[in-house]
Design an enzyme around this catalytic site. Structure first.
Site, mmCIF file in Angstrom:
data_model
loop_
_atom_site.group_PDB
_atom_site.id
_atom_site.type_symbol
_atom_site.label_atom_id
_atom_site.label_comp_id
_atom_site.label_asym_id
_atom_site.label_seq_id
_atom_site.Cartn_x
_atom_site.Cartn_y
_atom_site.Cartn_z
ATOM 1 N N ALA A 128 -12.490 -51.816 15.759
ATOM 2 C CA ALA A 128 -13.688 -51.250 15.933
ATOM 3 C C ALA A 128 -13.781 -51.309 17.033
ATOM 4 O O ALA A 128 -13.566 -52.599 17.998
ATOM 5 C CB ALA A 128 -14.337 -51.669 14.617
ATOM 6 N N PRO A 129 -15.019 -50.473 17.982
ATOM 7 C CA PRO A 129 -14.981 -50.760 19.479
ATOM 8 C C PRO A 129 -16.007 -52.233 19.484
ATOM 9 O O PRO A 129 -16.109 -52.588 21.252
ATOM 10 C CB PRO A 129 -15.913 -49.396 19.442
ATOM 11 C CG PRO A 129 -15.393 -48.430 18.564
ATOM 12 C CD PRO A 129 -15.003 -49.168 17.652
ATOM 13 N N ARG A 130 -16.337 -52.868 18.842
ATOM 14 C CA ARG A 130 -16.746 -53.614 19.252
ATOM 15 C C ARG A 130 -16.664 -55.291 19.100
ATOM 16 O O ARG A 130 -16.574 -55.842 19.831
ATOM 17 C CB ARG A 130 -17.912 -54.166 18.228
ATOM 18 C CG ARG A 130 -17.569 -54.158 16.607
ATOM 19 C CD ARG A 130 -18.783 -54.619 15.436
ATOM 20 N NE ARG A 130 -18.310 -54.680 14.007
ATOM 21 C CZ ARG A 130 -17.723 -53.973 13.571
ATOM 22 N NH1 ARG A 130 -18.571 -51.799 13.693
ATOM 23 N NH2 ARG A 130 -17.825 -54.066 12.192
ATOM 24 N N TYR A 131 -14.625 -54.511 18.296
ATOM 25 C CA TYR A 131 -14.206 -55.939 18.874
ATOM 26 C C TYR A 131 -13.053 -55.848 19.831
ATOM 27 O O TYR A 131 -12.580 -57.151 20.333
ATOM 28 C CB TYR A 131 -13.629 -56.355 17.237
ATOM 29 C CG TYR A 131 -13.822 -56.525 15.905
ATOM 30 C CD1 TYR A 131 -15.338 -57.735 15.759
ATOM 31 C CD2 TYR A 131 -14.110 -55.912 15.649
ATOM 32 C CE1 TYR A 131 -15.876 -57.509 15.102
ATOM 33 C CE2 TYR A 131 -14.896 -55.942 13.815
ATOM 34 C CZ TYR A 131 -15.510 -56.697 13.985
ATOM 35 O OH TYR A 131 -16.313 -56.770 12.423
ATOM 36 N N ILE A 132 -12.673 -54.528 21.041
ATOM 37 C CA ILE A 132 -11.951 -54.779 21.922
ATOM 38 C C ILE A 132 -13.015 -54.409 22.824
ATOM 39 O O ILE A 132 -14.154 -54.013 22.825
ATOM 40 C CB ILE A 132 -10.848 -53.312 21.524
ATOM 41 C CG1 ILE A 132 -10.952 -52.318 21.122
ATOM 42 C CG2 ILE A 132 -10.239 -53.810 20.237
ATOM 43 C CD1 ILE A 132 -10.437 -51.001 20.985
#
Length: 883
Positions: A128-132
């Protein structure tokens, strides 16, 4: 889609749904198609799906990179933050922006990624974008951005500025590739190799020819014979890399572009379910590298399975490039060469513009430094007129008068803005002013301007150095991953697994794979064709089916091999009911399916009285017995089919006899009249062929084999079947001669890497063996098949003073087995070992038993063997009386 249409149709408030009962307003529908659809199509083409020629980016990619540049502080940013920041330039959906950013990151060129960004090999998605996290790469920062040369426009809401196109100084479009589907057209540009793009740019700048071919991150091999420079209408074939671990296991280590290990495995399992190939198990061991293990079923040919994988699975795919780009606000269909040329021209223009901007900045700096130096050294600020000036205009006028004598030394006219800038100089700077430093700064600035002028005068060479710098700085990270090769055409019918059985019911006239209780004919596949000969001379070719009516009076039936010139049919037929008997030999290479042909002359009442199918052109001897006739002195004679020439299937044949024939029987089986099979080896595709392509290996009989020698010292023998696959590192392929003596000079790793010489004969066997020994560190110096080789040994290092050593290999060492260590050449330092021209040659061997008949004894199959002619006449007469 509805949101997009609503967005485009804003402002069209005059539209009202057509009243289907009112005939006068039905034109509104055509008007909507004419105006709104074209607007929507133009919007999708120009603002979404197709890249721009200048920077090679789609609008969403351009906005993502612009946002990342504005956010750049050297550290990683959360992808979720980048997505949100990008949305202020255009209301793309957050999911679409995230997907576009992930695709940019997976190309490993402009974006430096951190975290789980997915896997292009397995098809696994990113986290997910919040993790990468992501940041611009060093290459991207150096090549893509320059606010001074960027053309800007307002964003959709007018609150921000965004680039029309980014000033990219590299053929980014060709390096990354792109795929987009618009309305009414699409774009598919394949990625190319970084270093090759730099080289091609240099070649173009020097007005030399260049060629560009795709290169994929997933590796594999590609056939570019029909690439057509990437233009619309071209096509390339991409294959996975398949290696043989052993005869029962295959390994796929690279996959075609656009495919994943999951899709490849699914295609293999689908082919197994359809019976195209026989596979026992498929294992996916892919992690950082692709590794798909295919375990074959017992008795299955690994070479044939490799061809079948290419024919029936995603191990081979065809890609049709379509180089469509936006140029001057319109879509254009170009070639890859055109794109590169335009990109290089754009790079040259940008580099020139950057030089001119920098030159102007330096000139302004030089101009003010000269003014400042005079202003301070002449102590103009101490003048009474300056200190007592009644206003700013008077002060400026005084400074202008004092500077007038120095005007010829300035690079441009002095303006009021220049004077006002002088008056802003702080007193601390005046106190610390150093005339020598000022002179040094002015001199250095003039040198820089002169250097820039030199670059502008030689802008082509300057641009060339730019591409060379990029290659040297970043090229090591982009080796070519996809091998360029020519593919041989694989016929599906030849490699499909024969997983069906063909049966025939002669009484009812049916054939098919479903007639399991009837007579078995042969193993087959659902792609095979069947050739059928009837007793009246008709024959046809028809596809295999579960059940098909073919009629009765079948003389011969078998699986048909297209373009098979080795299968020869020998036949004797009677022309008409009481006509002459003819004999003929012919091949059937290709015919139209389900169309009847005739091996006779077509006379009503014709009949085939003798027929054989010979897979290698064998020619037997037949015994012909005529019906007794007082005018015939000899009613029994023999006829050899080898005396009859092989002609086309429509040939009439030669007369066997003008008299009535009682019977024809096989007298003796014969040998092939076609001779050996001439075989060639094509190194481009690493395959054998019978068509004269590549290296001629010789004429092969059925018992002959091929010797394969690899660069690493391994060797083995194979048959000469066209389905054989050979390794990329093949050194020698030739007809195997068990008595041929080879000489090898090598460094033996087991003997302190001293050079050794050995003479030996290769042994036949399908298992790989190594004549260099078991130690993989041993290295070959040279290998020769010269009968009496001579070697020149050149010493080096601290032994370079020694004279060259000449070795006669035949006298130096005897012929032994290939596993023998050999004999040490020298203990001194050796720089090189070269092969010299031989001074003696083997004597021509005389053929043993010259003049003897070497023809093998042929089996006598005469059914009347031992009977006299009178006995045979009495037998025929008695049979005739019975009728």
């Amino acid at each position: 889609m509805s949101d997009e249409i609503n967005e485009i149709t804003e402002g069209h408030s005059d539209y009202r749904p057509a009243d289907t009962h009112d005939q006068s307003i039905k034109h509104q529908l055509s008007g909507m198609y004419q105006n709104w659809f074209l607007d929507y199509a133009s919007y999708v083409i120009l603002e979404r799906a197709v890249p721009h020629i200048n920077d090679g980016l789609k609008p969403v990619q351009r906005r993502i990179l612009h946002s990342m540049k504005r956010m750049d502080d050297g550290r990683y940013n959360k992808v979720a933050n980048i997505v949100g920041h990008t949305m202020q330039f255009h209301p793309h959906g957050d999911a679409s922006i995230g997907d576009a950013l992930v695709q940019l990151g997976q190309k490993d060129l402009l974006v430096d990624c951190q975290g789980n960004w997915g896997n292009i090999l397995t098809g696994d998605g990113a986290a997910a974008p919040r993790y990468i996290e992501a940041r611009l790469s060093k290459f991207g920062l150096e090549v893509v951005f320059n606010p001074k040369t960027t053309e800007w426009k307002l964003s959709y809401d007018g609150r921000n500025k965004e680039p029309v196109t980014l000033p990219v100084k590299f053929p980014l479009l060709l390096a990354q590739g792109v795929e987009g589907i618009a309305v009414g057209l699409s774009s598919k540009i394949l990625p190319h190799n970084f270093n090759e793009l730099c080289d091609a740019a240099v070649e173009y700048l020097h007005q030399r020819e260049f060629r560009l071919y795709p290169d994929f991150q997933t590796g594999g091999s590609i056939d570019v014979s029909r690439y057509n420079d990437g233009e619309r209408g071209g096509v390339v074939k991409v294959r996975a890399k398949i290696n043989k671990i052993d005869n029962k296991t295959l390994a796929i280590t690279e996959i075609p572009y656009g495919k994943t290990t999951t899709s490849v495995i699914e295609s293999i399992l689908k082919a197994v379910d359809k019976g195209k190939i026989k596979v026992r198990k498929v294992d996916d061991n892919t992690s950082a590298q692709v590794e798909i293990l295919i375990h074959l079923a017992p008795g299955v040919s690994s070479d044939k399975t490799i061809d079948a994988l290419y024919a029936f699975t995603d191990c081979e795919v065809s890609i049709s490039p379509n180089c469509c780009v936006i140029d001057e606000s319109k879509p254009h269909f170009l070639t890859v060469s055109d794109v590169l040329k335009k990109s290089v021209d754009n790079t040259l223009a940008l580099l020139r513009l950057e030089l001119e901007i920098h030159k102007n900045e330096l000139q302004e700096s030089l101009h003010f430094a000269s003014l400042e130096k005079i202003f301070i050294e002449e102590r103009i600020y101490k003048d009474k007129e300056f200190e007592q000036a009644k206003d700013m205009d008077a002060a400026c006028a005084h400074i202008d008068d004092r500077l007038t004598p120095f005007y010829p030394t300035f690079i441009r006219e002095v303006t009021k803005e220049d004077i006002l800038k002088l008056m802003e100089i702080k007193m601390g700077r005046i106190l610390k002013f150093n005339s020598d430093k000022a002179e040094d700064f002015i001199a250095r600035t003039k040198e820089e301007i002169e250097t820039i002028n030199n670059h502008l005068a030689n802008i082509v060479e300057y641009t060339t150095n730019w591409f060379k710098m990029l290659k040297e700085k970043y090229g090591k990270g982009f080796p070519r991953r996809t091998e360029l090769r020519n593919f041989d055409t694989i016929e599906a019918a030849k490699v499909v697994e024969a997983n069906e059985k063909l049966y025939i019911n002669r009484d009812e006239g049916f054939i098919g794979t479903a007639l399991k209780k009837d007579e078995f004919i042969a193993n087959c596949s659902d792609l095979d064709d069947v050739i059928i000969f009837y007793r009246d001379g008709r024959y046809l070719i028809t596809p295999v089916a579960e059940k098909k009516f073919i009629g009765k009076n079948i003389l011969y039936i078998n699986i048909f091999k297209k373009n098979d010139k080795r299968t020869i049919y020998n036949a004797v037929y009677r022309d008409g009911k009481d006509g002459i008997h003819y004999m003929k030999r012919f091949a059937v290479t290709s015919v139209t399916r389900d169309r009847e042909y005739d091996l006779t002359q077509g006379t009503p009442g014709s009949r085939v009285v003798y027929f054989t199918a010979n897979p290698n052109g064998e020619a037997e001897v037949i015994k012909v017995t005529l019906k007794p006739n007082p005018r015939i002195r000899k009613i029994i004679f023999e006829k050899d089919f080898s005396e009859i020439a092989i002609k086309g299937r429509q040939a009439m044949g030669v007369i066997l006899s003008k008299y009535d024939v009682h019977k024809i029987a096989l007298k003796q089986k014969g040998g092939s009249t076609l001779g050996g099979r001439k075989v060639w080896f094509d190194r481009d595709v690493l395959r054998l062929n019978y068509d004269g392509r590549g290296e001629y290996l010789g004429e092969f009989q059925s018992e002959d084999s091929i010797l394969v020698i690899l660069n690493n010292g391994e060797f083995y023998t194979t048959n000469f079947d066209l389905s054989n696959h050979y390794e990329d590192n093949v050194q020698i392929v030739e007809k195997y001669d068990p008595n041929k003596v080879w000489s090898a000079a090598l460094y033996d790793a087991d003997q302190q890497n001293y050079p050794y010489l050995k003479r030996f004969c290769f042994e036949a066997g399908s298992r790989k063996q190594n004549y260099l020994g078991d130690n993989k560190e041993s290295k070959l110096i040279l290998l020769t098949d010269e009968y009496y080789p001579r070697l020149e040994v050149i010493f080096g290092g601290h032994d370079s003073f020694r004279e060259k050593l000449i070795i006669d290999a035949d006298e130096f060492i005897a012929v032994k087995g290939f596993k023998a260590k050999g004999k040490r050449i020298s203990t001194f330092n050796i720089e090189a070992i070269n092969e010299l021209e031989p001074v003696r040659f083997p004597e021509e061997k005389q053929e043993a038993n010259e003049g003897d008949d070497e023809t093998e004894e042929i089996e006598n199959l005469d059914p009347d063997n031992g009977k006299s002619e009178d006995d045979i006449i009495d037998e025929i007469t008695g049979q005739m009386k019975l009728f």
